[in-house]
Design a protein around this motif. Structure first.
Motif, PDB file in Angstrom:
ATOM      1  N   LEU A   1       0.817  -1.213   0.000  1.00  9.67           N
ATOM      2  CA  LEU A   1       0.000   0.000   0.000  1.00  9.67           C
ATOM      3  C   LEU A   1       0.850   1.263   0.000  1.00  9.67           C
ATOM      4  O   LEU A   1       0.444   2.283  -0.566  1.00  9.67           O
ATOM      5  CB  LEU A   1      -0.955  -0.008   1.196  1.00  9.67           C
ATOM      6  CG  LEU A   1      -2.032  -1.085   1.151  1.00  9.67           C
ATOM      7  CD1 LEU A   1      -2.822  -1.096   2.452  1.00  9.67           C
ATOM      8  CD2 LEU A   1      -2.964  -0.882  -0.030  1.00  9.67           C
ATOM      9  N   ARG A   2       2.018   1.220   0.618  1.00 10.87           N
ATOM     10  CA  ARG A   2       2.917   2.377   0.623  1.00 10.87           C
ATOM     11  C   ARG A   2       3.708   2.496  -0.678  1.00 10.87           C
ATOM     12  O   ARG A   2       4.400   3.479  -0.898  1.00 10.87           O
ATOM     13  CB  ARG A   2       3.899   2.268   1.778  1.00 10.87           C
ATOM     14  CG  ARG A   2       3.281   2.512   3.114  1.00 10.87           C
ATOM     15  CD  ARG A   2       4.321   2.459   4.188  1.00 10.87           C
ATOM     16  NE  ARG A   2       3.762   2.767   5.481  1.00 10.87           N
ATOM     17  CZ  ARG A   2       4.431   2.721   6.609  1.00 10.87           C
ATOM     18  NH1 ARG A   2       5.702   2.375   6.597  1.00 10.87           N
ATOM     19  NH2 ARG A   2       3.850   3.011   7.743  1.00 10.87           N
ATOM     20  N   GLY A   3       3.661   1.484  -1.521  1.00  9.95           N
ATOM     21  CA  GLY A   3       4.391   1.509  -2.782  1.00  9.95           C
ATOM     22  C   GLY A   3       5.825   1.044  -2.658  1.00  9.95           C
ATOM     23  O   GLY A   3       6.610   1.196  -3.584  1.00  9.95           O
ATOM     24  N   GLU A   4       6.194   0.486  -1.512  1.00 12.88           N
ATOM     25  CA  GLU A   4       7.560   0.004  -1.315  1.00 12.88           C
ATOM     26  C   GLU A   4       7.804  -1.297  -2.069  1.00 12.88           C
ATOM     27  O   GLU A   4       8.935  -1.600  -2.434  1.00 12.88           O
ATOM     28  CB  GLU A   4       7.822  -0.217   0.176  1.00 12.88           C
ATOM     29  CG  GLU A   4       7.728   1.046   1.008  1.00 12.88           C
ATOM     30  CD  GLU A   4       7.770   0.780   2.501  1.00 12.88           C
ATOM     31  OE1 GLU A   4       8.076  -0.362   2.902  1.00 12.88           O
ATOM     32  OE2 GLU A   4       7.485   1.720   3.260  1.00 12.88           O
ATOM     33  N   VAL A   5       6.740  -2.075  -2.286  1.00 14.56           N
ATOM     34  CA  VAL A   5       6.817  -3.339  -3.018  1.00 14.56           C
ATOM     35  C   VAL A   5       5.777  -3.283  -4.121  1.00 14.56           C
ATOM     36  O   VAL A   5       4.639  -2.881  -3.889  1.00 14.56           O
ATOM     37  CB  VAL A   5       6.527  -4.542  -2.078  1.00 14.56           C
ATOM     38  CG1 VAL A   5       6.492  -5.834  -2.869  1.00 14.56           C
ATOM     39  CG2 VAL A   5       7.546  -4.613  -0.975  1.00 14.56           C
ATOM     40  N   SER A   6       6.159  -3.687  -5.307  1.00 20.77           N
ATOM     41  CA  SER A   6       5.235  -3.662  -6.437  1.00 20.77           C
ATOM     42  C   SER A   6       4.630  -5.050  -6.651  1.00 20.77           C
ATOM     43  O   SER A   6       5.354  -6.039  -6.789  1.00 20.77           O
ATOM     44  CB  SER A   6       5.975  -3.222  -7.701  1.00 20.77           C
ATOM     45  OG  SER A   6       5.115  -3.278  -8.807  1.00 20.77           O
ATOM     46  N   VAL A   7       3.311  -5.113  -6.640  1.00 20.34           N
ATOM     47  CA  VAL A   7       2.610  -6.365  -6.883  1.00 20.34           C
ATOM     48  C   VAL A   7       1.568  -6.108  -7.952  1.00 20.34           C
ATOM     49  O   VAL A   7       0.751  -5.201  -7.827  1.00 20.34           O
ATOM     50  CB  VAL A   7       1.916  -6.884  -5.601  1.00 20.34           C
ATOM     51  CG1 VAL A   7       1.127  -8.144  -5.892  1.00 20.34           C
ATOM     52  CG2 VAL A   7       2.929  -7.142  -4.511  1.00 20.34           C
ATOM     53  N   ASP A   8       1.609  -6.891  -9.006  1.00 21.28           N
ATOM     54  CA  ASP A   8       0.618  -6.769 -10.068  1.00 21.28           C
ATOM     55  C   ASP A   8      -0.637  -7.528  -9.666  1.00 21.28           C
ATOM     56  O   ASP A   8      -0.569  -8.532  -8.955  1.00 21.28           O
ATOM     57  CB  ASP A   8       1.177  -7.340 -11.377  1.00 21.28           C
ATOM     58  CG  ASP A   8       0.248  -7.099 -12.547  1.00 21.28           C
ATOM     59  OD1 ASP A   8      -0.161  -5.932 -12.730  1.00 21.28           O
ATOM     60  OD2 ASP A   8      -0.077  -8.069 -13.245  1.00 21.28           O
ATOM     61  N   ARG A   9      -1.779  -7.051 -10.107  1.00 20.92           N
ATOM     62  CA  ARG A   9      -3.048  -7.692  -9.770  1.00 20.92           C
ATOM     63  C   ARG A   9      -3.076  -9.158 -10.178  1.00 20.92           C
ATOM     64  O   ARG A   9      -3.711  -9.977  -9.524  1.00 20.92           O
ATOM     65  CB  ARG A   9      -4.202  -6.972 -10.490  1.00 20.92           C
ATOM     66  CG  ARG A   9      -4.464  -5.593 -10.008  1.00 20.92           C
ATOM     67  CD  ARG A   9      -5.426  -4.831 -10.925  1.00 20.92           C
ATOM     68  NE  ARG A   9      -6.459  -5.618 -11.556  1.00 20.92           N
ATOM     69  CZ  ARG A   9      -7.663  -5.861 -11.039  1.00 20.92           C
ATOM     70  NH1 ARG A   9      -7.958  -5.374  -9.860  1.00 20.92           N
ATOM     71  NH2 ARG A   9      -8.547  -6.579 -11.687  1.00 20.92           N
ATOM     72  N   ASN A  10      -2.414  -9.514 -11.256  1.00 19.42           N
ATOM     73  CA  ASN A  10      -2.461 -10.877 -11.774  1.00 19.42           C
ATOM     74  C   ASN A  10      -1.335 -11.772 -11.261  1.00 19.42           C
ATOM     75  O   ASN A  10      -1.257 -12.939 -11.639  1.00 19.42           O
ATOM     76  CB  ASN A  10      -2.460 -10.864 -13.300  1.00 19.42           C
ATOM     77  CG  ASN A  10      -3.748 -10.287 -13.837  1.00 19.42           C
ATOM     78  OD1 ASN A  10      -4.830 -10.607 -13.353  1.00 19.42           O
ATOM     79  ND2 ASN A  10      -3.647  -9.408 -14.824  1.00 19.42           N
ATOM     80  N   ASP A  11      -0.472 -11.245 -10.389  1.00 17.52           N
ATOM     81  CA  ASP A  11       0.578 -12.060  -9.786  1.00 17.52           C
ATOM     82  C   ASP A  11      -0.048 -13.056  -8.806  1.00 17.52           C
ATOM     83  O   ASP A  11      -1.118 -12.800  -8.257  1.00 17.52           O
ATOM     84  CB  ASP A  11       1.570 -11.192  -9.014  1.00 17.52           C
ATOM     85  CG  ASP A  11       2.487 -10.388  -9.915  1.00 17.52           C
ATOM     86  OD1 ASP A  11       2.560 -10.720 -11.109  1.00 17.52           O
ATOM     87  OD2 ASP A  11       3.116  -9.439  -9.416  1.00 17.52           O
TER      88      ASP A  11
END
Length: 76
Positions: free
Chosen positions: A50-60
């Motif tokens: 949520l803070r943008g420190e880790v990027s997660v794609d919706r389809n991961d």
């Protein structure tokens, strides 16, 4: 949350009976501890997402290991 955890700790037998009814067996404190550790690790990861420190794609694949896509599991 801390108040609820304290209540459960102080009324362990009552909590174990309720857990037994709900799950069909009584958990040990080690198992409960592992569940809490998993919960806090997932919450920590979600905070980073949520803070943008880790990027997660919706389809991961979801980080919890459910086998579902992130959008169908913890994104909701």
């Amino acid at each position: 949350m801390a108040r609820q955890m304290k209540h459960i700790y102080e009324h362990r037998l009552e909590a174990m009976v309720k857990a037994d009814r709900a799950r069909g067996r009584i958990w040990t404190w080690d198992e409960v501890g592992k569940e809490w550790i998993d919960l806090f690790e997932k919450a920590s990861f979600m905070r980073k997402v949520l803070r943008g420190e880790v990027s997660v794609d919706r389809n991961d694949p979801c980080f919890c290991g459910s086998g579902k896509k992130f959008k169908h599991c913890h994104l909701r």
